[in-house]
Design a protein around this motif. Structure first.
Motif, short mmCIF file in Angstrom:
data_model
loop_
_atom_site.label_atom_id
_atom_site.label_comp_id
_atom_site.label_asym_id
_atom_site.label_seq_id
_atom_site.Cartn_x
_atom_site.Cartn_y
_atom_site.Cartn_z
N GLN A 200 -0.34 -4.69 -1.92
CA GLN A 200 0.58 -3.30 -1.26
C GLN A 200 1.76 -2.55 -2.02
O GLN A 200 1.09 -1.34 -1.60
CB GLN A 200 1.17 -4.58 -0.09
CG GLN A 200 0.78 -5.30 1.11
CD GLN A 200 1.25 -6.12 1.21
OE1 GLN A 200 2.64 -6.25 1.24
NE2 GLN A 200 1.34 -6.75 3.14
N GLU A 201 2.13 -3.32 -2.64
CA GLU A 201 3.13 -2.28 -4.03
C GLU A 201 1.66 -1.20 -4.41
O GLU A 201 2.18 0.24 -4.43
CB GLU A 201 3.38 -2.46 -4.75
CG GLU A 201 4.80 -3.06 -4.28
CD GLU A 201 4.90 -4.44 -4.82
OE1 GLU A 201 4.99 -4.50 -6.73
OE2 GLU A 201 5.86 -5.55 -4.78
N SER A 202 0.54 -1.73 -5.26
CA SER A 202 0.19 -0.92 -6.10
C SER A 202 -0.76 0.30 -4.75
O SER A 202 -0.64 1.10 -5.27
CB SER A 202 -1.44 -1.74 -6.07
OG SER A 202 -2.20 -0.76 -7.09
N SER A 203 -1.15 -0.13 -3.25
CA SER A 203 -1.43 1.24 -2.76
C SER A 203 -0.70 2.02 -2.14
O SER A 203 -0.94 3.44 -1.76
CB SER A 203 -2.01 -0.04 -1.18
OG SER A 203 -3.22 -0.87 -1.36
N ALA A 204 0.35 1.80 -2.27
CA ALA A 204 1.50 3.08 -2.02
C ALA A 204 1.60 4.19 -3.16
O ALA A 204 1.34 5.23 -2.80
CB ALA A 204 2.45 2.51 -1.86
N GLU A 205 1.13 3.26 -5.13
CA GLU A 205 1.31 3.88 -5.33
C GLU A 205 0.17 4.71 -6.01
O GLU A 205 -0.05 5.98 -6.81
CB GLU A 205 1.42 3.02 -7.08
CG GLU A 205 3.34 2.69 -7.05
CD GLU A 205 3.53 1.55 -7.73
OE1 GLU A 205 2.87 1.88 -8.96
OE2 GLU A 205 4.38 0.99 -7.96
N HIS A 206 -1.19 4.15 -6.04
CA HIS A 206 -2.58 4.72 -6.34
C HIS A 206 -3.51 5.09 -5.58
O HIS A 206 -3.44 4.09 -4.05
CB HIS A 206 -3.25 3.92 -7.33
CG HIS A 206 -2.59 3.36 -8.43
ND1 HIS A 206 -2.75 4.03 -9.72
CD2 HIS A 206 -1.74 2.38 -8.71
CE1 HIS A 206 -2.11 3.61 -10.46
NE2 HIS A 206 -1.37 2.19 -9.81
N PRO A 207 -3.86 6.61 -5.13
CA PRO A 207 -4.61 7.30 -3.51
C PRO A 207 -6.18 5.94 -4.22
O PRO A 207 -6.34 5.89 -5.51
CB PRO A 207 -4.72 8.28 -4.04
CG PRO A 207 -4.47 8.43 -5.28
CD PRO A 207 -3.28 7.23 -5.53
N PRO A 208 -6.84 5.40 -2.78
CA PRO A 208 -7.66 4.97 -3.32
C PRO A 208 -9.16 5.56 -3.56
O PRO A 208 -9.06 7.06 -3.04
CB PRO A 208 -7.85 4.35 -1.29
CG PRO A 208 -7.10 5.04 -0.58
CD PRO A 208 -5.78 5.53 -1.29
N ALA A 209 -10.09 5.08 -3.26
CA ALA A 209 -11.24 6.24 -4.11
C ALA A 209 -11.43 6.39 -3.01
O ALA A 209 -11.98 5.80 -1.27
CB ALA A 209 -12.27 5.14 -5.27
N LYS A 210 -12.40 7.47 -3.10
CA LYS A 210 -12.61 8.42 -1.55
C LYS A 210 -14.12 7.90 -1.07
O LYS A 210 -13.98 7.65 -0.03
CB LYS A 210 -13.11 9.56 -1.64
CG LYS A 210 -11.67 10.82 -2.47
CD LYS A 210 -11.62 12.08 -2.54
CE LYS A 210 -11.18 12.99 -2.60
NZ LYS A 210 -10.84 14.17 -2.70
#
Length: 416
Positions: A200-210
């Motif tokens: 959850q923390e990583s998702s906030a920092e790194h935009p997911p691949a399109k």
């Protein structure tokens, strides 16, 4: 682990049935019984070809939306396809439509199991303490032997309770219909699992691949060595496992003439030992490191078949059981540290796709082909020696790959 037991029950149920039943039921008869087995094992291999597809799709979506949701989808997919396999009419009833439907259902199974593995091990690894991650993340790995235990027990009961002719004609279908019960149990437990805070923390920092292609290129550019060595490490692990759990069924039944119930009894005992030893070696990897434990397994796997087949050829129940169990223990040495080692290779925002690529692509040319290659070698040379050489070459490949992997024990996933 409970959800993984459900998925592997259904995946391995197909493997056992392919070696014992499907050759005669879904394919045209020939003068050589090994021909039907080879044809059935080719459909068995379809599941492995589909596994990287599932790993890539689920890996991309899992890094984007989370591990839990994708694990629930994979469970439903494999449950539905396995149930439907039990309802397929025989070749004598519908002709070539029978193997065509069988291949389709097997492909769906493969996609589901390919997406399952990465999500299951990461859901645990990402929530495990750093100092004991090897032990805790080996629990989903126990789902494989326990799933095989459940599949073996169900088929063993049916083979004992029914005459051989009834078991081969319709009794085996009951095991596939029971998959609905196993899936419901797995779904109930899995629906109550929470996502790891680190995701959850990583998702906030790194935009997911399109899209999927961006996911693949991103991890291959960022961690190319890790992807390649992860693939290489799995070659002999994957081949050895399916030589022991699938090809040995054919070797013992067709080549040595053992009864189905006897062979399944051997498998049941060895799978129980396998489950325990996975936890033992998972804990050991927390003490001495992932790489030393894994290297021990690849070296032992390289020489295993040169001892195992002579033991089987004695036709002694005790020696055959020992041969199969030793093979399972050697596999556990490699299989146990795998989740922690691979999780520690990749950063969180590309971890699902990374471990899925590393683990599942190898299945195309390793586990999928192993029973087929071994059966063809046995049919051509009528000897176990070429099979032992085949496994030894795979062992050398994996030994080199693991030697090139840096030690990751004690890695903090937040730092990775």
């Amino acid at each position: 682990m409970a959800g993984t037991v459900a998925e592997w029950y259904e995946f391995f149920l197909y493997g056992i049935a392919a070696a014992l039943v499907f050759g005669d039921l879904f394919f045209r008869s020939t003068n050589n019984p090994l021909d039907g087995v080879i044809a059935a094992l080719l459909t068995y291999a379809i599941g492995f070809v589909a596994r990287p597809v599932g790993g890539i799709i689920f890996g991309h979506l899992g890094d984007r939306y989370g591990r839990k949701k994708l694990l629930q989808v994979s469970l439903l997919m494999i449950g539905a396809s396995t149930f439907l396999i039990g309802a397929i009419p025989s070749f004598d009833q519908i002709g070539y439509a029978a193997p065509a439907i069988l291949v389709t259902m097997r492909f769906i199974q493969g996609i589901a199991i390919g997406g399952e593995w990465g999500g299951a091990v990461l859901l645990v690894a990402e929530q495990s303490p750093t100092h004991s991650r090897g032990f805790w993340s080996s629990f989903p790995q126990v789902g494989a032997p326990l799933g095989n235990v459940v599949a073996t027990v169900v088929l063993l009961i049916l083979s004992f309770a029914l005459p051989e002719s009834d078991f081969l004609s319709w009794g085996w279908r009951i095991a596939f219909f029971l998959s609905a019960v196993v899936v419901l149990i797995g779904w109930f437990i899995r629906s109550r699992v929470e996502e790891a805070p680190i995701f959850q923390e990583s998702s906030a920092e790194h935009p997911p691949a399109k899209n999927v292609w961006v996911s693949i290129t991103r991890v291959c550019r960022a961690r190319p060595k890790e992807v390649v060595t992860a693939m290489g490490s799995r070659v002999v692990e994957n081949i050895l496992y399916y030589i022991v759990v699938t090809f040995s069924l054919t070797y013992l039944s067709v080549h040595l003439g053992f009864k189905t119930s006897t062979i399944l009894s051997f498998m049941l005992a060895s799978h129980l030992v396998h489950a325990v030893m996975i936890l033992v070696f998972g804990a050991l990897s927390d003490r001495v490191g992932r790489r030393p434990v894994y290297l021990l397994g690849t070296i032992l796997a390289t020489v295993y078949c040169f001892a195992a087949f002579p033991m089987m050829n004695t036709k002694s129940d005790v020696l055959i059981l020992c041969a199969i169990t030793i093979g399972m223990v050697i596999h556990a040495v490699m299989y146990a540290p795998q989740p922690a080692m691979m999780a520690e290779m990749f950063p969180t925002h590309m971890r699902y796709i990374g471990v899925s690529l590393g683990a599942q692509v190898t299945a195309i040319f390793a586990g999928s082909l192993a029973p087929i290659v071994a059966t063809l070698l046995l049919r051509t040379y009528e000897s176990w020696l070429p099979i032992a050489i085949y496994v030894a070459v795979a062992g050398l490949i994996s030994t080199v790959a693991v030697a090139c992997i840096r030690e990751t024990k004690g890695s903090d996933l937040a730092a990775v």
